[in-house]
Each structure stands twice: as structure tokens, then as C-alpha cells.
Write an enzyme that holds these catalytic residues in place. Structure first.
Site, PDB file in Angstrom:
ATOM      1  N   ASN A  10      10.679   0.535  -6.350  1.00 21.18           N
ATOM      2  CA  ASN A  10      10.806   1.833  -5.680  1.00 21.18           C
ATOM      3  C   ASN A  10      11.811   1.662  -4.542  1.00 21.18           C
ATOM      4  O   ASN A  10      11.502   1.035  -3.535  1.00 21.18           O
ATOM      5  CB  ASN A  10       9.421   2.237  -5.146  1.00 21.18           C
ATOM      6  CG  ASN A  10       9.466   3.474  -4.265  1.00 21.18           C
ATOM      7  OD1 ASN A  10      10.478   4.184  -4.212  1.00 21.18           O
ATOM      8  ND2 ASN A  10       8.368   3.733  -3.579  1.00 21.18           N
ATOM      9  N   TRP A  11      13.001   2.207  -4.734  1.00 18.69           N
ATOM     10  CA  TRP A  11      14.049   2.040  -3.713  1.00 18.69           C
ATOM     11  C   TRP A  11      13.857   2.967  -2.517  1.00 18.69           C
ATOM     12  O   TRP A  11      14.569   2.848  -1.524  1.00 18.69           O
ATOM     13  CB  TRP A  11      15.439   2.264  -4.347  1.00 18.69           C
ATOM     14  CG  TRP A  11      15.971   1.066  -5.070  1.00 18.69           C
ATOM     15  CD1 TRP A  11      15.251  -0.014  -5.510  1.00 18.69           C
ATOM     16  CD2 TRP A  11      17.344   0.802  -5.426  1.00 18.69           C
ATOM     17  NE1 TRP A  11      16.086  -0.920  -6.125  1.00 18.69           N
ATOM     18  CE2 TRP A  11      17.378  -0.435  -6.088  1.00 18.69           C
ATOM     19  CE3 TRP A  11      18.534   1.510  -5.265  1.00 18.69           C
ATOM     20  CZ2 TRP A  11      18.552  -1.012  -6.576  1.00 18.69           C
ATOM     21  CZ3 TRP A  11      19.712   0.952  -5.755  1.00 18.69           C
ATOM     22  CH2 TRP A  11      19.722  -0.300  -6.396  1.00 18.69           C
ATOM     23  N   LYS A  12      12.937   3.923  -2.658  1.00 19.92           N
ATOM     24  CA  LYS A  12      12.702   4.893  -1.566  1.00 19.92           C
ATOM     25  C   LYS A  12      14.031   5.531  -1.160  1.00 19.92           C
ATOM     26  O   LYS A  12      14.888   5.744  -2.010  1.00 19.92           O
ATOM     27  CB  LYS A  12      11.996   4.209  -0.392  1.00 19.92           C
ATOM     28  CG  LYS A  12      10.752   3.442  -0.851  1.00 19.92           C
ATOM     29  CD  LYS A  12       9.868   2.976   0.263  1.00 19.92           C
ATOM     30  CE  LYS A  12       8.662   2.242  -0.310  1.00 19.92           C
ATOM     31  NZ  LYS A  12       7.682   1.865   0.695  1.00 19.92           N
ATOM     32  N   HIS A  94       2.978   9.167  -3.828  1.00 25.03           N
ATOM     33  CA  HIS A  94       3.157   8.004  -2.945  1.00 25.03           C
ATOM     34  C   HIS A  94       2.635   8.358  -1.559  1.00 25.03           C
ATOM     35  O   HIS A  94       2.779   9.494  -1.102  1.00 25.03           O
ATOM     36  CB  HIS A  94       4.647   7.626  -2.887  1.00 25.03           C
ATOM     37  CG  HIS A  94       4.867   6.301  -2.228  1.00 25.03           C
ATOM     38  ND1 HIS A  94       4.824   6.152  -0.855  1.00 25.03           N
ATOM     39  CD2 HIS A  94       5.111   5.075  -2.739  1.00 25.03           C
ATOM     40  CE1 HIS A  94       5.038   4.886  -0.565  1.00 25.03           C
ATOM     41  NE2 HIS A  94       5.209   4.205  -1.688  1.00 25.03           N
ATOM     42  N   GLU A  96       3.752   7.839   1.253  1.00 19.44           N
ATOM     43  CA  GLU A  96       4.778   8.376   2.161  1.00 19.44           C
ATOM     44  C   GLU A  96       4.986   9.867   1.912  1.00 19.44           C
ATOM     45  O   GLU A  96       5.253  10.624   2.841  1.00 19.44           O
ATOM     46  CB  GLU A  96       6.087   7.573   1.997  1.00 19.44           C
ATOM     47  CG  GLU A  96       5.935   6.183   2.622  1.00 19.44           C
ATOM     48  CD  GLU A  96       6.845   5.115   2.044  1.00 19.44           C
ATOM     49  OE1 GLU A  96       7.796   5.444   1.316  1.00 19.44           O
ATOM     50  OE2 GLU A  96       6.573   3.924   2.324  1.00 19.44           O
ATOM     51  N   GLU A 164      -2.028   1.288  -3.855  1.00 28.91           N
ATOM     52  CA  GLU A 164      -1.165   0.922  -2.749  1.00 28.91           C
ATOM     53  C   GLU A 164      -1.870   1.183  -1.423  1.00 28.91           C
ATOM     54  O   GLU A 164      -1.829   2.309  -0.898  1.00 28.91           O
ATOM     55  CB  GLU A 164       0.124   1.746  -2.782  1.00 28.91           C
ATOM     56  CG  GLU A 164       0.957   1.534  -4.022  1.00 28.91           C
ATOM     57  CD  GLU A 164       2.439   1.731  -3.723  1.00 28.91           C
ATOM     58  OE1 GLU A 164       3.207   0.801  -3.967  1.00 28.91           O
ATOM     59  OE2 GLU A 164       2.809   2.805  -3.220  1.00 28.91           O
ATOM     60  N   GLY A 170       5.151  -2.035   3.306  1.00 29.63           N
ATOM     61  CA  GLY A 170       6.243  -2.332   4.232  1.00 29.63           C
ATOM     62  C   GLY A 170       5.825  -3.105   5.468  1.00 29.63           C
ATOM     63  O   GLY A 170       6.580  -3.182   6.438  1.00 29.63           O
ATOM     64  N   SER A 203       3.862  -4.701  -0.038  1.00 27.60           N
ATOM     65  CA  SER A 203       4.333  -6.010   0.423  1.00 27.60           C
ATOM     66  C   SER A 203       4.313  -7.090  -0.660  1.00 27.60           C
ATOM     67  O   SER A 203       4.115  -8.274  -0.363  1.00 27.60           O
ATOM     68  CB  SER A 203       3.557  -6.472   1.664  1.00 27.60           C
ATOM     69  OG  SER A 203       3.812  -5.587   2.753  1.00 27.60           O
ATOM     70  N   GLY A 224       8.507  -2.160  -3.244  1.00 29.47           N
ATOM     71  CA  GLY A 224       9.475  -1.436  -2.421  1.00 29.47           C
ATOM     72  C   GLY A 224      10.608  -2.355  -1.994  1.00 29.47           C
ATOM     73  O   GLY A 224      11.544  -2.614  -2.758  1.00 29.47           O
ATOM     74  N   GLY A 225      10.514  -2.851  -0.784  1.00 30.79           N
ATOM     75  CA  GLY A 225      11.608  -3.627  -0.178  1.00 30.79           C
ATOM     76  C   GLY A 225      12.161  -4.736  -1.059  1.00 30.79           C
ATOM     77  O   GLY A 225      13.385  -4.919  -1.136  1.00 30.79           O
TER      78      GLY A 225
HETATM   79  P1  PGA Z   1       6.789  -2.385  -0.079  1.00 34.56           P
HETATM   80  O1  PGA Z   1       6.573  -0.886  -0.614  1.00 34.56           O
HETATM   81  O2  PGA Z   1       6.845  -3.282  -1.287  1.00 34.56           O
HETATM   82  O3  PGA Z   1       8.085  -2.338   0.678  1.00 34.56           O
HETATM   83  O4  PGA Z   1       5.607  -2.708   0.794  1.00 34.56           O
HETATM   84  C1  PGA Z   1       5.764  -0.630  -1.741  1.00 34.56           C
HETATM   85  C2  PGA Z   1       5.734   0.838  -2.041  1.00 34.56           C
HETATM   86  O5  PGA Z   1       5.674   1.651  -1.102  1.00 34.56           O
HETATM   87  O6  PGA Z   1       5.778   1.247  -3.228  1.00 34.56           O
END
Ligand code: PGA
Length: 246
Positions: A10-12, A94, A96, A164, A170, A203, A224-225
Site C-alpha cells: 500500500n503506497w498510500k 483502511h 486512515e 491492521e 507506521g 509495521s 505500507g512503508g
Molecule cells: P505500515 O502501513 O506497513 O507502513 O505500518 C501498513 C498499512 O497501513 O497498510
């Protein structure tokens, strides 16, 4: 039952055309795979990324869609548009989006229907906040989100569930293996279909991926990251490929 595992990135809100090179590298490293490999870039990159990953194991997804098929919704994106641009999946609910845009589980369920109508597989995200975990509400929260975010008709072909924990996203903090195992066992028991894939997200990185993938009922990850760089994501994909069959 054999479950095909899934490594989803997930590149957000990260990435412009200069980052397409990461997708190119990833595709070159994965002409084929024993697991499914998915990148969910910003919608602006989908069409050009689709050309880049063509013929490789890398599939594409969106990060959100509108509940309506089309119409007067400035700035929103319809599931059919994601499909048309090359997506086969869409991340929905998600945390977010739940936090930034006030999305409720009912909103998420309506989006899931829209995704299915356009032929997309929905990756539905669930997770407790730190305060909810501290108050011992984790399974109650997850149970309610699961019941309210998945419409009738959810099955292993059209739906993936991603656990999640909000506090793990993050932050570099991950739940203990026992905590992940507890939630994933709960999800396996309550998922609408025995074959629905259950991803862990929050993470995940190249160093902790193998131990997370060894936990029962973890069928992959939403990353994500660590999905932004092909070199990192490929190590996570390799860990999933080496994990024991589901
Ligand atoms: P993260 O994000 O791996 O950067 O913690 C995961 C996500 O929000 O899907």
C-alpha cells in the site's frame, strides 16, 4: 484447503512517475511467484504501472473507491475507473480513511458492494486503536467491524480481510505473536468463508516478515512503508514464498 498467500503493498499518498522504476524492478524480480503479489499505488499511477508490470506476477489495486458507480462526486474515484486503469483489487476501510474521512463500517460495506460490481476484489481493513486494546475491547471491536463492513455475499474469491491494529501502522511497533494469533484465529472462525485470506498489516518489514508469516492463520501481509522500495518488498515476498503452505 489451499490458500494462495498474498503480499500486498500500500503506497498510500506516496509516489509520482519517477517512482515507477520501483514497480519495474519489482516486476523484473517476480516474473512469476507461488504467492500473489500486489501493489496499490496512488490512482494517478495505476495506468502507467499496469503497462510496466504486464506479464509479471505483480498485480495492481486501488486504495479506495466511491460507493456509487458514477455521478456528481468531485474528486472521488469509482471502482470501474480503477478496474479500467488496471486494478484487480481495492483496499477499503483502511484506518486512515476511517479516521481522516470519517468512514463508518456501513460506508465501507457500501464500497465493498461497488468494488464487487466492478469486478474488483475488496481488501477490507479492520483494527483496534491502542486505547481499545488497553481496555480489552480488541475482539469486540474487530467482531463489530467485521460484521458491519462485509456485505452478504463475501467469499474467498471477492474478499480479503486485513487485520491492521491502528497503533501498529507506521509506528515500528507490532503486536506480539500471541496477539496476532488470537485475532487471526477469531477472524478465521468468523470470516464468511473458510478460504478468505487473512492479512496482517502494521509495521511489517523485511526483518519481521518471516516470524509474522509463521503465525497460524496469517495468509500474507498488507505492507505500507516497506513496500515503497522494491528491494525491501521483495524480501517480504520471499519470506511469504518460503512460509509453509496455508
Ligand atoms: P505500515 O502501513 O506497513 O507502513 O505500518 C501498513 C498499512 O497501513 O497498510
Amino acid at each position: 484447503m489451499t490458500i494462495t498467500k498474498l503480499a500486498a503493498g500500500n503506497w498510500k499518498m506516496n509516489g509520482t512517475s519517477k517512482h515507477l522504476s520501483e514497480a519495474k524492478t519489482l516486476a523484473a524480480m517476480h516474473p512469476a511467484s507461488s504467492v500473489e503479489v500486489l501493489l496499490c499505488p496512488p490512482a494517478t499511477l495505476l495506468a502507467s504501472m499496469a503497462r510496466i508490470v504486464l506479464g509479471s506476477a505483480v498485480q495492481l489495486g486501488g486504495q479506495d473507491c466511491h460507493a456509487k458507480a458514477k455521478g456528481a462526486h468531485t474528486g472521488d474515484i469509482a471502482a470501474e475507473m480503477l478496474f479500467d486503469a488496471g486494478a484487480g483489487y481495492v483496499i477499503l476501510g483502511h484506518s486512515e480513511r476511517r479516521a481522516d474521512h470519517g468512514e463508518t463500517s456501513a460506508d465501507v460495506a457500501a464500497k465493498v458492494e461497488a468494488a464487487w460490481d466492478s469486478g474488483l476484489v475488496a481488501i477490507v481493513c479492520l483494527g483496534e486503536t491502542e486505547a481499545q486494546r488497553d481496555a480489552d475491547e480488541t475482539l469486540a471491536v474487530i467482531g463489530a467491524q467485521l460484521a458491519q463492513s462485509l456485505p452478504a455475499g463475501a467469499n474467498a474469491e471477492n474478499t480479503v480481510i486485513a487485520y491492521e491494529p491502528v497503533w501498529a501502522i507506521g509506528t515500528g511497533r507490532t503486536p506480539s505473536e500471541a496477539q496476532i494469533a488470537e485475532v487471526h484465529a477469531f477472524l478465521r472462525e468468523h470470516a464468511p468463508d473458510a478460504g478468505v485470506r487473512l492479512l496482517y498489516g502494521g509495521s511489517v518489514n523485511p526483518d519481521n516478515a518471516a516470524s509474522i508469516f509463521a503465525i497460524a492463520n496469517v495468509d500474507g501481509a498488507l505492507v505500507g512503508g516497506a513496500s515503497l522500495k522494491a528491494a525491501d518488498f521483495t524480501r517480504i515476498i520471499s519470506a511469504l514464498e518460503s512460509s509453509s503452505p496455508g
